[in-house]
Design a protein around this motif. Structure first.
Motif, PDB file in Angstrom:
ATOM      1  N   PRO A 183      55.777 -20.811  10.605  1.00  0.00           N
ATOM      2  CA  PRO A 183      55.978 -20.106   9.172  1.00  0.00           C
ATOM      3  C   PRO A 183      54.789 -20.512   8.965  1.00  0.00           C
ATOM      4  N   THR A 184      54.121 -18.839   8.323  1.00  0.00           N
ATOM      5  CA  THR A 184      52.412 -18.702   7.563  1.00  0.00           C
ATOM      6  C   THR A 184      52.669 -18.923   6.644  1.00  0.00           C
ATOM      7  N   SER A 185      53.794 -18.408   6.067  1.00  0.00           N
ATOM      8  CA  SER A 185      54.077 -17.755   4.637  1.00  0.00           C
ATOM      9  C   SER A 185      53.411 -16.421   4.800  1.00  0.00           C
ATOM     10  N   LEU A 186      53.438 -15.745   6.011  1.00  0.00           N
ATOM     11  CA  LEU A 186      52.579 -14.741   5.684  1.00  0.00           C
ATOM     12  C   LEU A 186      50.747 -14.249   5.630  1.00  0.00           C
ATOM     13  N   GLN A 187      50.251 -15.756   6.199  1.00  0.00           N
ATOM     14  CA  GLN A 187      48.969 -16.091   5.591  1.00  0.00           C
ATOM     15  C   GLN A 187      48.186 -16.027   7.642  1.00  0.00           C
ATOM     16  N   VAL A 188      47.115 -15.736   7.589  1.00  0.00           N
ATOM     17  CA  VAL A 188      47.114 -15.106   9.629  1.00  0.00           C
ATOM     18  C   VAL A 188      45.645 -16.498   9.536  1.00  0.00           C
ATOM     19  N   VAL A 189      46.767 -16.914  10.235  1.00  0.00           N
ATOM     20  CA  VAL A 189      46.121 -18.876  10.401  1.00  0.00           C
ATOM     21  C   VAL A 189      45.706 -18.554  12.095  1.00  0.00           C
ATOM     22  N   ARG A 190      44.102 -18.817  11.879  1.00  0.00           N
ATOM     23  CA  ARG A 190      43.412 -18.420  12.982  1.00  0.00           C
ATOM     24  C   ARG A 190      42.481 -19.436  14.138  1.00  0.00           C
ATOM     25  N   GLY A 191      43.107 -20.551  13.560  1.00  0.00           N
ATOM     26  CA  GLY A 191      42.624 -21.943  14.397  1.00  0.00           C
ATOM     27  C   GLY A 191      43.935 -23.502  13.495  1.00  0.00           C
ATOM     28  N   CYS A 192      43.746 -23.612  14.639  1.00  0.00           N
ATOM     29  CA  CYS A 192      44.838 -24.910  14.696  1.00  0.00           C
ATOM     30  C   CYS A 192      44.233 -26.256  14.847  1.00  0.00           C
ATOM     31  N   ARG A 193      44.465 -27.492  14.079  1.00  0.00           N
ATOM     32  CA  ARG A 193      44.528 -28.310  15.707  1.00  0.00           C
ATOM     33  C   ARG A 193      45.363 -28.724  16.310  1.00  0.00           C
ATOM     34  N   GLY A 194      45.138 -29.402  16.752  1.00  0.00           N
ATOM     35  CA  GLY A 194      46.006 -30.088  18.442  1.00  0.00           C
ATOM     36  C   GLY A 194      46.682 -31.003  17.648  1.00  0.00           C
ATOM     37  N   ALA A 195      47.992 -31.532  18.683  1.00  0.00           N
ATOM     38  CA  ALA A 195      48.476 -33.615  18.175  1.00  0.00           C
ATOM     39  C   ALA A 195      47.989 -34.067  19.388  1.00  0.00           C
ATOM     40  N   SER A 196      48.478 -35.181  19.602  1.00  0.00           N
ATOM     41  CA  SER A 196      48.515 -35.840  20.405  1.00  0.00           C
ATOM     42  C   SER A 196      48.571 -37.235  20.439  1.00  0.00           C
ATOM     43  N   TYR A 197      49.990 -37.542  21.174  1.00  0.00           N
ATOM     44  CA  TYR A 197      49.890 -39.103  21.060  1.00  0.00           C
ATOM     45  C   TYR A 197      49.383 -40.842  21.653  1.00  0.00           C
ATOM     46  N   LEU A 198      49.542 -41.917  21.127  1.00  0.00           N
ATOM     47  CA  LEU A 198      49.206 -42.941  22.176  1.00  0.00           C
ATOM     48  C   LEU A 198      49.802 -44.022  22.232  1.00  0.00           C
ATOM     49  N   GLN A 199      49.714 -44.867  22.971  1.00  0.00           N
ATOM     50  CA  GLN A 199      50.553 -45.769  22.860  1.00  0.00           C
ATOM     51  C   GLN A 199      49.639 -46.960  23.287  1.00  0.00           C
ATOM     52  N   ILE A 200      49.638 -48.157  22.067  1.00  0.00           N
ATOM     53  CA  ILE A 200      48.533 -49.208  21.917  1.00  0.00           C
ATOM     54  C   ILE A 200      48.988 -50.649  22.616  1.00  0.00           C
ATOM     55  N   GLU A 201      48.901 -50.994  23.869  1.00  0.00           N
ATOM     56  CA  GLU A 201      49.961 -52.302  24.260  1.00  0.00           C
ATOM     57  C   GLU A 201      48.415 -53.919  23.772  1.00  0.00           C
ATOM     58  N   VAL A 202      49.100 -54.840  23.371  1.00  0.00           N
ATOM     59  CA  VAL A 202      48.040 -55.318  23.357  1.00  0.00           C
ATOM     60  C   VAL A 202      48.827 -56.438  24.022  1.00  0.00           C
ATOM     61  N   THR A 203      48.415 -57.164  24.573  1.00  0.00           N
ATOM     62  CA  THR A 203      49.285 -58.563  24.968  1.00  0.00           C
ATOM     63  C   THR A 203      48.285 -60.180  24.855  1.00  0.00           C
ATOM     64  N   GLY A 204      49.006 -61.175  24.723  1.00  0.00           N
ATOM     65  CA  GLY A 204      48.227 -61.303  23.758  1.00  0.00           C
ATOM     66  C   GLY A 204      49.051 -63.328  24.974  1.00  0.00           C
ATOM     67  N   ARG A 205      48.957 -64.591  23.854  1.00  0.00           N
ATOM     68  CA  ARG A 205      49.279 -65.692  24.854  1.00  0.00           C
ATOM     69  C   ARG A 205      50.065 -66.608  23.502  1.00  0.00           C
ATOM     70  N   ALA A 206      51.499 -66.506  23.919  1.00  0.00           N
ATOM     71  CA  ALA A 206      52.394 -67.349  22.849  1.00  0.00           C
ATOM     72  C   ALA A 206      51.669 -68.769  22.904  1.00  0.00           C
ATOM     73  N   ALA A 207      52.295 -69.128  21.432  1.00  0.00           N
ATOM     74  CA  ALA A 207      51.784 -71.003  21.343  1.00  0.00           C
ATOM     75  C   ALA A 207      52.822 -71.667  20.498  1.00  0.00           C
ATOM     76  N   HIS A 208      53.334 -72.464  20.125  1.00  0.00           N
ATOM     77  CA  HIS A 208      53.370 -73.058  19.159  1.00  0.00           C
ATOM     78  C   HIS A 208      52.878 -72.449  17.979  1.00  0.00           C
ATOM     79  N   SER A 209      53.907 -72.316  16.944  1.00  0.00           N
ATOM     80  CA  SER A 209      52.881 -72.148  15.346  1.00  0.00           C
ATOM     81  C   SER A 209      52.305 -73.201  14.799  1.00  0.00           C
ATOM     82  N   GLY A 210      52.206 -74.659  14.884  1.00  0.00           N
ATOM     83  CA  GLY A 210      51.864 -75.522  14.727  1.00  0.00           C
ATOM     84  C   GLY A 210      50.241 -76.182  15.163  1.00  0.00           C
ATOM     85  N   ARG A 211      50.842 -75.624  15.984  1.00  0.00           N
ATOM     86  CA  ARG A 211      48.504 -75.767  17.302  1.00  0.00           C
ATOM     87  C   ARG A 211      48.323 -74.079  17.687  1.00  0.00           C
TER      88      ARG A 211
END
Length: 403
Positions: A183-211
């Motif tokens: 559906p383009t409302s009958l407009q002629v679209v000659r170019g589109c951006r693409g789409a992509s998904y990324l997963q970003i995994e961050v791991t650290g080190r657990a500790a007591h919040s008092g230290r």
């Protein structure tokens, strides 16, 4: 052979059957084919039957259980490349706030209401009606030099399983152009951006919040990654290109931590990155990973991994390409206003352009911004018929002997 006369082309376009457009739109909408869910099979069966009834040759190919792609073709052989129409048979989930059953079609004057009416079962019906009209071209002294095909894919709304299967095993025909009937409302679209998904995994080190110094906070590291993404967004926005602007980031999901009194050892970001033509998600991921390392975010107990999970390429077709000019003229000759430009949405057409090398546009009935993916989704029957007539005119302009 002289080119077909304007009167002959108009007469052929006028044979578009509005009743067929309406009936097929309604029948397709009433087969839910919701994605995720993997339920396109019933909708494809309706589409296949309709294509066969108007004389098209139909093949279906399962890319997953009950998820068949469909290829319908007008003609058996041709001396020149043809015209490909592209669409998809899946729809997004309904969501709340509908005023009636999303899969029981309602009418409100000229509007057909139901999930998928605009995106894009109405467009599929318009293509079938156009191909039915084109099957009568000989009655008007018009001979098409190339085949006309409809490719309807599954899983466009999620991971593109259908179109990926197509480019891995392309149709046995050559095409001079591809029209995506989104559906383009009958407009002629000659170019589109693409789409992509990324997963970003961050791991650290657990500790007591008092230290907290005993641990390494994955959430703080993820926040630094978010800042980097924001900086990259600002740099792209400062240098837009005329047709499609610039690539965009959206951090859609953040999850992390174990409790308020624990230094968080993990954090997850789910990220959407809109691609410019020629960009790949792999290159985007590699660049972000390099920026993370350069900024000193990872290391010393923090590990960050950036994993691409989906890519739909963007594309751009030359403004003076015969397909672009023929389609714009066809819409105007069919009685509607149009323009030539770009689109912020993504679609399967990027695969056809990038992987098969076929010039591609998007042109279809319905409003992508105000109707698609929304409650009480609707499309104008008048616009559906106009789209079908414009498709007929475009095919004749590109494929008719002597034109």
């Amino acid at each position: 052979m002289p080119p077909p006369s304007a009167d002959a082309i108009t007469a052929l376009a006028e044979t578009v059957d509005a009743a067929l457009v309406e009936t097929l739109t309604c029948e397709l909408v009433e087969q839910p084919s919701v994605n995720p869910g993997g339920t396109e099979g019933a909708a494809v069966a309706v589409l296949a039957r309709a294509c066969r009834e108007v004389g098209l040759a139909v093949t279906t190919t399962e890319v997953a259980p009950d998820r068949p792609n469909l290829l319908a073709t007008l003609g058996e052989s041709a001396p020149a490349p043809g015209l490909l129409f592209l669409g998809h048979t899946d729809v997004v989930p309904t969501g709340p706030n509908w005023t009636g059953d999303p899969f029981v079609v309602r009418r409100d004057g000229d509007l057909v209401i139901g999930r998928g009416a605009a995106d894009m079962k109405g467009g599929l019906a318009a293509v079938v009606a156009a191909m039915a009209a084109l099957s009568r071209a000989g009655e008007f002294g018009i001979t098409l030099s190339g085949l006309v095909s409809l490719l309807a894919t599954v899983d466009e709304e999620e991971h593109g399983l259908g179109v990926r299967a197509v480019v891995a095993d392309p149709p046995p025909h050559d095409y001079a152009g591809c029209i995506v009937a989104e559906p383009t409302s009958l407009q002629v679209v000659r170019g589109c951006r693409g789409a992509s998904y990324l997963q970003i995994e961050v791991t650290g080190r657990a500790a007591h919040s008092g230290r907290p110094s005993d641990g390494r906070s994955a959430i703080e590291a993820a926040a630094a990654v978010v800042w980097l993404i924001g900086r990259d967004q600002a740099e792209m926005a400062a240098d837009p290109e005329p047709l499609l602007g610039f690539g965009t980031w959206n951090i859609g999901v953040i999850e992390g931590g174990q409790g308020i009194n624990i230094v968080p050892p993990n954090c997850y970001l789910g990220v959407d990155r809109r691609l410019m033509p020629g960009e790949s998600v792999t290159a985007v991921a590699d660049r972000l990973a390099g920026q993370i390392t350069a900024a000193g975010i990872d290391g010393d107990g923090i590990e960050v991994t950036v994993t691409p999970t989906m890519e739909m390429p963007g594309f751009a077709t030359d403004a003076e390409a015969p397909l672009v000019l023929a389609a714009a003229a066809a819409v105007e000759q069919s009685g509607a206003a149009t323009s030539i430009g770009g689109w912020s949405a993504a679609c399967d057409g990027g695969f056809i352009s990038r992987d098969l090398g076929v010039p591609t546009i998007v042109l279809g009935p319905g409003d992508i911004n105000n109707q698609a993916h929304q409650p009480d989704e609707s499309v104008s029957l008048t616009e559906l018929v106009t789209a079908a007539r414009a498709y007929v005119r475009t095919a004749v302009a590109l494929l008719a002997d002597g034109s």
